[in-house]
Design a protein around this motif. Structure first.
Motif, PDB file in Angstrom:
ATOM      1  N   VAL A 437       0.846  -1.192   0.000  1.00 19.83           N
ATOM      2  CA  VAL A 437       0.000   0.000   0.000  1.00 19.83           C
ATOM      3  C   VAL A 437       0.883   1.243   0.000  1.00 19.83           C
ATOM      4  O   VAL A 437       1.835   1.331   0.781  1.00 19.83           O
ATOM      5  N   VAL A 438       0.583   2.178  -0.881  1.00 19.23           N
ATOM      6  CA  VAL A 438       1.378   3.399  -1.005  1.00 19.23           C
ATOM      7  C   VAL A 438       0.448   4.600  -1.104  1.00 19.23           C
ATOM      8  O   VAL A 438      -0.756   4.467  -1.362  1.00 19.23           O
ATOM      9  N   GLY A 439       1.014   5.769  -0.915  1.00 19.68           N
ATOM     10  CA  GLY A 439       0.289   7.009  -1.101  1.00 19.68           C
ATOM     11  C   GLY A 439       0.527   7.560  -2.490  1.00 19.68           C
ATOM     12  O   GLY A 439       1.658   7.565  -2.993  1.00 19.68           O
ATOM     13  N   VAL A 440      -0.540   7.981  -3.151  1.00 18.33           N
ATOM     14  CA  VAL A 440      -0.444   8.575  -4.492  1.00 18.33           C
ATOM     15  C   VAL A 440      -1.103   9.947  -4.466  1.00 18.33           C
ATOM     16  O   VAL A 440      -1.866  10.265  -3.539  1.00 18.33           O
ATOM     17  N   PRO A 441      -0.843  10.785  -5.468  1.00 20.02           N
ATOM     18  CA  PRO A 441      -1.351  12.161  -5.426  1.00 20.02           C
ATOM     19  C   PRO A 441      -2.876  12.244  -5.422  1.00 20.02           C
ATOM     20  O   PRO A 441      -3.568  11.457  -6.059  1.00 20.02           O
ATOM     21  N   SER A 442      -3.365  13.236  -4.684  1.00 21.31           N
ATOM     22  CA  SER A 442      -4.792  13.573  -4.672  1.00 21.31           C
ATOM     23  C   SER A 442      -4.893  15.085  -4.691  1.00 21.31           C
ATOM     24  O   SER A 442      -4.328  15.759  -3.827  1.00 21.31           O
ATOM     25  N   ALA A 443      -5.598  15.637  -5.675  1.00 20.58           N
ATOM     26  CA  ALA A 443      -5.718  17.090  -5.787  1.00 20.58           C
ATOM     27  C   ALA A 443      -6.406  17.685  -4.572  1.00 20.58           C
ATOM     28  O   ALA A 443      -6.118  18.812  -4.165  1.00 20.58           O
ATOM     29  N   ASP A 444      -7.306  16.923  -3.961  1.00 22.64           N
ATOM     30  CA  ASP A 444      -8.090  17.442  -2.844  1.00 22.64           C
ATOM     31  C   ASP A 444      -7.444  17.157  -1.500  1.00 22.64           C
ATOM     32  O   ASP A 444      -7.385  18.018  -0.620  1.00 22.64           O
ATOM     33  N   MET A 445      -6.929  15.937  -1.325  1.00 25.83           N
ATOM     34  CA  MET A 445      -6.458  15.488  -0.017  1.00 25.83           C
ATOM     35  C   MET A 445      -4.941  15.464   0.127  1.00 25.83           C
ATOM     36  O   MET A 445      -4.427  15.136   1.179  1.00 25.83           O
ATOM     37  N   GLY A 446      -4.211  15.814  -0.938  1.00 24.51           N
ATOM     38  CA  GLY A 446      -2.760  15.755  -0.886  1.00 24.51           C
ATOM     39  C   GLY A 446      -2.252  14.393  -1.285  1.00 24.51           C
ATOM     40  O   GLY A 446      -1.503  14.241  -2.246  1.00 24.51           O
ATOM     41  N   GLU A 447      -2.659  13.366  -0.544  1.00 21.83           N
ATOM     42  CA  GLU A 447      -2.353  11.978  -0.872  1.00 21.83           C
ATOM     43  C   GLU A 447      -3.610  11.145  -0.665  1.00 21.83           C
ATOM     44  O   GLU A 447      -4.506  11.521   0.100  1.00 21.83           O
ATOM     45  N   GLU A 448      -3.663  10.011  -1.343  1.00 19.58           N
ATOM     46  CA  GLU A 448      -4.713   9.039  -1.099  1.00 19.58           C
ATOM     47  C   GLU A 448      -4.117   7.647  -1.146  1.00 19.58           C
ATOM     48  O   GLU A 448      -3.000   7.438  -1.648  1.00 19.58           O
ATOM     49  N   VAL A 449      -4.859   6.684  -0.645  1.00 21.01           N
ATOM     50  CA  VAL A 449      -4.357   5.317  -0.497  1.00 21.01           C
ATOM     51  C   VAL A 449      -4.560   4.516  -1.783  1.00 21.01           C
ATOM     52  O   VAL A 449      -5.662   4.471  -2.328  1.00 21.01           O
ATOM     53  N   LYS A 450      -3.481   3.898  -2.246  1.00 23.00           N
ATOM     54  CA  LYS A 450      -3.554   2.953  -3.366  1.00 23.00           C
ATOM     55  C   LYS A 450      -2.991   1.615  -2.901  1.00 23.00           C
ATOM     56  O   LYS A 450      -1.940   1.566  -2.261  1.00 23.00           O
ATOM     57  N   ALA A 451      -3.673   0.533  -3.243  1.00 20.04           N
ATOM     58  CA  ALA A 451      -3.207  -0.806  -2.924  1.00 20.04           C
ATOM     59  C   ALA A 451      -2.754  -1.500  -4.196  1.00 20.04           C
ATOM     60  O   ALA A 451      -3.463  -1.489  -5.207  1.00 20.04           O
TER      61      ALA A 451
END
Length: 514
Positions: A437-451
């Motif tokens: 599981v890593v963090g990827v870019p999110s325009a709204d939240m800064g990062e979001e969770v990707k599995a």
């Protein structure tokens, strides 16, 4: 008279003390409620050890009253994220030793299940009339005396829960630089009053969920006599309405709040007078430079960035004026902390040299994790010298710049999410062979969770099936926003995964990858 009310009653007893738009109390009305709530807490059986009570509720006036009563009674509050499942909450209740639980109408069901699982018999809730097993808040207050309670009790800091290397949250007390360590309650409230008097004058507004360390500071400010406007949930325009209506002077926000405020149409932003704002602290995640510039241009140089962690408090701060001169910096180290930058071979580095950022606490405390001496030791290279898991440098003027993150923590909307906990859930699926599981870019939240999931040979597993699998086992904010089925996560012979390389394809090339 309750100590919070006493801090304001001489001149403004009939003025607003706290409001959430549904329920408003003056300082005079707050007084008997605090007396009853404090006496009720003093009559509870907390057993051996430090008395602790958890608050598992959405933002509301009653939630603020519960925290304020805990301060008055010398009971350690345990802020619990209201998104948690009953199983996740039960772990925190057991680990903290909490013997009392406060809930709201939205959290009563999960709170009851968690309390039952760990043997907590007392669950008190507001607006929960008719829910079996929950004692109504009003009844709990009515059964207690409204006489002025004693003040000799020793103040106890909150017990916060943050992510840990095992994927399970770890408890840590509010550090001494954030919570005054006075001999008794009277001394604590006297210090809180002094802090409020020395700061920006005017009401505060609670924007973020109160289980976070930063927003929770508004409870201490309320105790010191600062009026408080509680936002039950985030609403960008309503924040502006409340700033103008109540003449709000201070708040604590995260960059996601700024982004949503800036997303309002220009005509809406121009409609409201925000000139009462004097100090808006922001924390929780790195703020994009263009976002911060836009906020300073709109609200003026009232932004104060605080960098640190739940277990350490604020280690660095930078004012708007300083930041405009040093864009991207998180500021200089604050007393008692001193910066130490360590190279790959353990050598001490000088100005403008990139390395692991450590903080020296001259008191020798450093950071302490409840019930976890191994994690406590792992965070230190020597007594009192600890890291928050980030890479960066200190310039020749002492300003700190963070360039990387050595830990795998994902910071989404100011909330820390630890991948290991999510990985432990996904790997339990019978069709999953491996997962990262890593963090990827999110325009709204800064990062979001990707599995990234490796499916067992011969098994037909879909992303939708995995989304459904985690839905019942993880709080909403921890659930992956995307699940990619991959052939490998690149585990080496030692069983380790290079999260930095896994993140790389998802981040823009001009962004330093953590």
């Amino acid at each position: 008279m309750s100590l919070a009310a006493a801090n304001r009653a001489k001149t403004t007893g009939d003025a607003m003390a706290v409001t959430d738009g549904r329920m408003t109390l003056t300082w005079a009305a707050l007084d008997p409620i605090m007396n009853r709530a404090t006496n009720a807490l003093l009559g509870e059986d907390f057993g051996a050890g430090a008395p602790r009570a958890a608050v598992f509720a959405h933002n509301s006036t009653e939630m603020a009253l519960a925290y304020l009563a805990l301060l008055h009674a010398g009971v350690s509050g345990v802020p619990a994220n209201f998104h948690l499942t009953a199983e996740e909450l039960a772990y925190i209740l057991k680990d903290s030793g909490a013997r009392l639980l406060f809930v709201g109408p939205e959290t009563a069901e999960a709170g009851l299940a968690a309390a039952k699982a760990v043997g907590i018999e007392r669950v008190i809730g507001w607006r929960c009339t008719g829910i079996a097993g929950v004692q109504p808040w009003d009844d709990w207050l009515a059964a207690a005396s409204d006489v002025e309670p004693p003040t000799h009790m020793r103040p106890l800091p909150y017990m916060h829960y943050t992510s840990g290397t095992t994927g399970r949250p770890k408890g840590t007390e509010t550090p001494p630089n954030m919570f005054p360590r006075e001999d008794d309650i009277a001394g604590l409230f006297a210090v809180l009053a002094q802090q409020v008097a020395a700061g920006a004058q005017g009401p505060g507004i609670l924007v973020g969920p109160n289980y976070h360390t930063g927003p929770l500071g508004s409870m201490r400010q309320l105790g010191g006599g600062r009026p408080l406007v509680v936002m039950p949930k985030f609403d960008a325009e309503q924040i502006l309405v409340n700033i103008e209506r109540y003449g709000v002077a201070t708040s604590v926000m995260v960059p996601t709040h700024f982004q949503r405020l800036l997303a309002l149409p220009p005509e809406v932003r121009r409609r409201y007078d925000v000139s009462s704002l004097k100090l808006v602290s922001h924390t929780g995640a790195a703020c994009p430079i263009d976002v911060k510039r836009a906020m300073i241009a709109w609200w003026g140089p009232v932004l104060l960035e605080a960098y640190g962690a739940t277990e350490a408090g604020s280690t660095n701060m930078i004012s708007s004026e300083e930041w405009l001169r040093k864009p991207g910096s998180v500021g200089k180290a604050m007393p008692p902390f001193e910066m130490v930058v360590i190279g790959e071979n353990g050598e001490r580095l000088g100005a403008n040299q990139i390395g692991q950022l450590y903080f020296r606490d001259p008191t020798g405390r450093g950071i302490v994790y409840h019930n976890d001496p191994e994690k406590t030791a792992a965070a230190h290279i020597e007594p009192g010298v600890f890291t928050l898991g980030e890479i960066g440098y200190v310039d020749d003027e002492g300003y700190v710049f963070i360039t990387d993150r050595s830990s795998d923590m994902i910071v989404s909307g100011g909330v820390n999410i630890y991948p290991a906990e999510i990985e432990q859930v996904l790997i339990a699926h019978p069709g999953v062979e491996d997962v990262a599981v890593v963090g990827v870019p999110s325009a709204d939240m800064g990062e979001e969770v990707k599995a990234l999931v490796v499916v067992k040979p011969g098994r037909a597993v879909t992303s939708d099936e995995l989304f459904a699998f985690v839905r019942e086992k993880l709080a909403g904010y921890k659930r992956p926003r995307s699940i990619d089925l991959v052939e490998t996560v690149g585990r080496n012979a030692m069983g380790k995964v290079n999260k930095r390389e896994l993140r790389r394809p998802f981040w823009p090339s001009d962004r330093t990858i953590g």
